[in-house]
Design a protein around this motif. Structure first.
Motif, PDB file in Angstrom:
ATOM      1  N   LEU A  99      -7.833  14.213  12.120  1.00  0.00           N
ATOM      2  CA  LEU A  99      -7.085  13.047  11.655  1.00  0.00           C
ATOM      3  C   LEU A  99      -5.782  13.481  11.002  1.00  0.00           C
ATOM      4  N   ALA A 100      -5.846  14.498  10.135  1.00  0.00           N
ATOM      5  CA  ALA A 100      -4.631  14.982   9.475  1.00  0.00           C
ATOM      6  C   ALA A 100      -3.649  15.574  10.477  1.00  0.00           C
ATOM      7  N   LEU A 101      -4.163  16.185  11.536  1.00  0.00           N
ATOM      8  CA  LEU A 101      -3.292  16.768  12.555  1.00  0.00           C
ATOM      9  C   LEU A 101      -2.615  15.693  13.395  1.00  0.00           C
ATOM     10  N   PHE A 102      -3.355  14.677  13.771  1.00  0.00           N
ATOM     11  CA  PHE A 102      -2.817  13.650  14.656  1.00  0.00           C
ATOM     12  C   PHE A 102      -1.852  12.708  13.947  1.00  0.00           C
ATOM     13  N   TRP A 103      -1.997  12.555  12.644  1.00  0.00           N
ATOM     14  CA  TRP A 103      -1.125  11.644  11.886  1.00  0.00           C
ATOM     15  C   TRP A 103      -0.024  12.454  11.202  1.00  0.00           C
ATOM     16  N   SER A 104       1.199  12.208  11.568  1.00  0.00           N
ATOM     17  CA  SER A 104       2.312  12.923  10.941  1.00  0.00           C
ATOM     18  C   SER A 104       2.475  12.548   9.477  1.00  0.00           C
ATOM     19  N   GLU A 105       1.981  11.380   9.072  1.00  0.00           N
ATOM     20  CA  GLU A 105       2.100  10.936   7.685  1.00  0.00           C
ATOM     21  C   GLU A 105       0.987  11.472   6.793  1.00  0.00           C
TER      22      GLU A 105
ATOM     23  N   ALA B 286       1.498   2.159  10.458  1.00  0.00           N
ATOM     24  CA  ALA B 286       2.498   1.751   9.469  1.00  0.00           C
ATOM     25  C   ALA B 286       3.155   2.942   8.788  1.00  0.00           C
ATOM     26  N   GLY B 287       2.635   4.155   8.981  1.00  0.00           N
ATOM     27  CA  GLY B 287       3.236   5.338   8.386  1.00  0.00           C
ATOM     28  C   GLY B 287       2.998   5.468   6.896  1.00  0.00           C
ATOM     29  N   ILE B 288       1.923   4.888   6.386  1.00  0.00           N
ATOM     30  CA  ILE B 288       1.619   4.960   4.959  1.00  0.00           C
ATOM     31  C   ILE B 288       1.201   6.390   4.607  1.00  0.00           C
ATOM     32  N   PRO B 289       1.766   6.978   3.543  1.00  0.00           N
ATOM     33  CA  PRO B 289       1.353   8.335   3.156  1.00  0.00           C
ATOM     34  C   PRO B 289      -0.158   8.426   2.978  1.00  0.00           C
ATOM     35  N   THR B 290      -0.728   9.451   3.584  1.00  0.00           N
ATOM     36  CA  THR B 290      -2.184   9.573   3.648  1.00  0.00           C
ATOM     37  C   THR B 290      -2.600  10.986   3.243  1.00  0.00           C
ATOM     38  N   THR B 291      -3.598  11.063   2.367  1.00  0.00           N
ATOM     39  CA  THR B 291      -4.190  12.335   1.987  1.00  0.00           C
ATOM     40  C   THR B 291      -5.629  12.340   2.462  1.00  0.00           C
ATOM     41  N   VAL B 292      -5.928  13.189   3.432  1.00  0.00           N
ATOM     42  CA  VAL B 292      -7.281  13.322   3.959  1.00  0.00           C
ATOM     43  C   VAL B 292      -7.993  14.420   3.177  1.00  0.00           C
ATOM     44  N   CYS B 293      -9.146  14.088   2.596  1.00  0.00           N
ATOM     45  CA  CYS B 293      -9.921  15.049   1.808  1.00  0.00           C
ATOM     46  C   CYS B 293     -11.260  15.315   2.491  1.00  0.00           C
ATOM     47  N   VAL B 294     -11.739  16.542   2.368  1.00  0.00           N
ATOM     48  CA  VAL B 294     -13.051  16.899   2.895  1.00  0.00           C
ATOM     49  C   VAL B 294     -13.571  18.087   2.102  1.00  0.00           C
TER      50      VAL B 294
ATOM     51  N   LEU C  12     -15.732  18.485   8.968  1.00  0.00           N
ATOM     52  CA  LEU C  12     -14.511  19.272   8.795  1.00  0.00           C
ATOM     53  C   LEU C  12     -13.582  19.076   9.988  1.00  0.00           C
ATOM     54  N   ASP C  13     -14.133  19.068  11.186  1.00  0.00           N
ATOM     55  CA  ASP C  13     -13.311  18.845  12.374  1.00  0.00           C
ATOM     56  C   ASP C  13     -12.702  17.455  12.375  1.00  0.00           C
ATOM     57  N   GLN C  14     -13.483  16.461  12.001  1.00  0.00           N
ATOM     58  CA  GLN C  14     -12.964  15.091  11.971  1.00  0.00           C
ATOM     59  C   GLN C  14     -11.794  14.967  10.993  1.00  0.00           C
TER      60      GLN C  14
ATOM     61  N   ILE D 295       0.842  -1.194   0.000  1.00  0.00           N
ATOM     62  CA  ILE D 295       0.000   0.000   0.000  1.00  0.00           C
ATOM     63  C   ILE D 295       0.880   1.247   0.000  1.00  0.00           C
ATOM     64  N   VAL D 296       0.703   2.079  -1.013  1.00  0.00           N
ATOM     65  CA  VAL D 296       1.553   3.270  -1.166  1.00  0.00           C
ATOM     66  C   VAL D 296       0.816   4.562  -0.817  1.00  0.00           C
ATOM     67  N   ARG D 297      -0.502   4.539  -0.743  1.00  0.00           N
ATOM     68  CA  ARG D 297      -1.242   5.744  -0.346  1.00  0.00           C
ATOM     69  C   ARG D 297      -2.624   5.346   0.149  1.00  0.00           C
ATOM     70  N   ILE D 298      -3.085   6.107   1.143  1.00  0.00           N
ATOM     71  CA  ILE D 298      -4.445   5.973   1.662  1.00  0.00           C
ATOM     72  C   ILE D 298      -5.119   7.330   1.529  1.00  0.00           C
ATOM     73  N   MET D 299      -6.371   7.329   1.039  1.00  0.00           N
ATOM     74  CA  MET D 299      -7.125   8.573   0.891  1.00  0.00           C
ATOM     75  C   MET D 299      -8.466   8.436   1.605  1.00  0.00           C
ATOM     76  N   PRO D 300      -8.552   8.851   2.867  1.00  0.00           N
ATOM     77  CA  PRO D 300      -9.848   8.930   3.538  1.00  0.00           C
ATOM     78  C   PRO D 300     -10.556  10.224   3.121  1.00  0.00           C
ATOM     79  N   ILE D 301     -11.742  10.094   2.557  1.00  0.00           N
ATOM     80  CA  ILE D 301     -12.532  11.245   2.131  1.00  0.00           C
ATOM     81  C   ILE D 301     -13.655  11.453   3.147  1.00  0.00           C
ATOM     82  N   SER D 302     -13.711  12.641   3.743  1.00  0.00           N
ATOM     83  CA  SER D 302     -14.711  12.949   4.771  1.00  0.00           C
ATOM     84  C   SER D 302     -14.768  11.856   5.835  1.00  0.00           C
ATOM     85  N   PRO D 303     -13.621  11.507   6.420  1.00  0.00           N
ATOM     86  CA  PRO D 303     -13.578  10.336   7.297  1.00  0.00           C
ATOM     87  C   PRO D 303     -14.096  10.622   8.696  1.00  0.00           C
TER      88      PRO D 303
END
Length: 260
Positions: free
Chosen positions: A223-229, A200-208, A217-219, A157-165
């Motif tokens: 998530l993006a704030l708490f995860w350094s990746e 696992a530190g997988i690069p993650t792009t959170v979209c909303v 928006l807060d969620q 897995i090279v990227r994870i994209m949670p949309i409105s998670p």
């Protein structure tokens, strides 16, 4: 705060209750026009929890797995086939799993089912894997970055994209839908990806979407704030139901972010 109002979407979107029928029509039309499909691939004993695989016309560059939302209690894979269009046009295979829904399954069980479905789909397509999910599906793909979830193919897995998670489940304990979800304190803690350190530190792009309910928006921000990746993309002029539409466009910024 009234959490039932905070996490309501359709009531605050123009013609919000018309979207499910729209999604079903788009999905059906896409299946009718795209012939390179493998439907109802088995994943366990229950055929309703199988997955569909949408293939490009050329050998796939890799695999995208789309995990649907619906607060873990609604919808299935056939409602979302159209969202494969952008990635398939870019040469990727797209798997769309169904999963058991609440109240028949707890969120912790759904998490592990989705992991199994991803591993099963990964056996059908070689190359890198990218995960994308919307709303509850955003929660589920984020959980795949957490070491407590058994996932054989995680190294691919090279990227994870949670949309409105939904990254923290605690607020949902205060909603009427928890009569169906049955989230307790232990599950809220163990199943909230924003609160999990062993990742696992997988690069993650959170979209909303910029026009989403403040709670979403807060969620996403948390998530993006708490995860350094993770990084955060706030998409202008999009609400909770149309924020996923760019997945249909191979030239959209969302597809570009998913495939980078």
């Amino acid at each position: 705060m009234n959490f039932d109002i905070a996490y309501a979407n359709a009531d605050f979107i123009p013609n919000g209750y018309d979207f499910p029928a729209k999604w079903q029509k788009l999905a059906s039309d896409f299946r009718a026009s795209h012939k390179n499909l493998r439907l109802d691939l088995p994943d366990g004993e229950d055929a309703s929890n199988a997955f569909d695989l949408v293939l490009p016309d050329t050998p796939p560059k890799g695999l995208i797995v789309f995990v649907h939302g619906g607060y873990w209690k609604a919808f299935g894979r056939r409602d979302w086939t159209h969202l494969a269009a952008g990635s398939v046009a870019q040469g990727y295979a797209v798997a769309l799993p169904s999963y058991p829904l609440a109240p028949d399954a707890r969120i912790s069980q759904i998490t592990r089912f989705v992991a199994k479905a991803i591993d099963t789909a990964a056996a059908h397509v070689t190359g890198p894997i990218r995960l994308v999910g919307h709303s509850a599906g955003g929660h589920l793909v984020a959980r795949m970055n957490c070491h407590d979830v058994p996932l054989v193919c995680r190294d691919r897995i090279v990227r994870i994209m949670p949309i409105s998670p939904l990254g923290d489940l605690h607020p949902l304990m205060q909603t009427a839908m928890n009569d169906t979800l049955r989230i307790d304190e232990a599950e809220a803690q163990s199943e909230s990806p924003a609160l999990i350190d062993r990742r696992a530190g997988i690069p993650t792009t959170v979209c909303v979407g910029a026009d989403e309910r403040p709670a979403f928006l807060d969620q996403a921000r948390d998530l993006a704030l708490f995860w350094s990746e993770a990084d955060l993309v706030i998409i202008p002029d999009r609400h909770h139901f149309d924020v996923i539409e760019p997945l249909m466009d191979p030239d959209s910024d969302m597809v570009a972010d998913l495939l980078r």
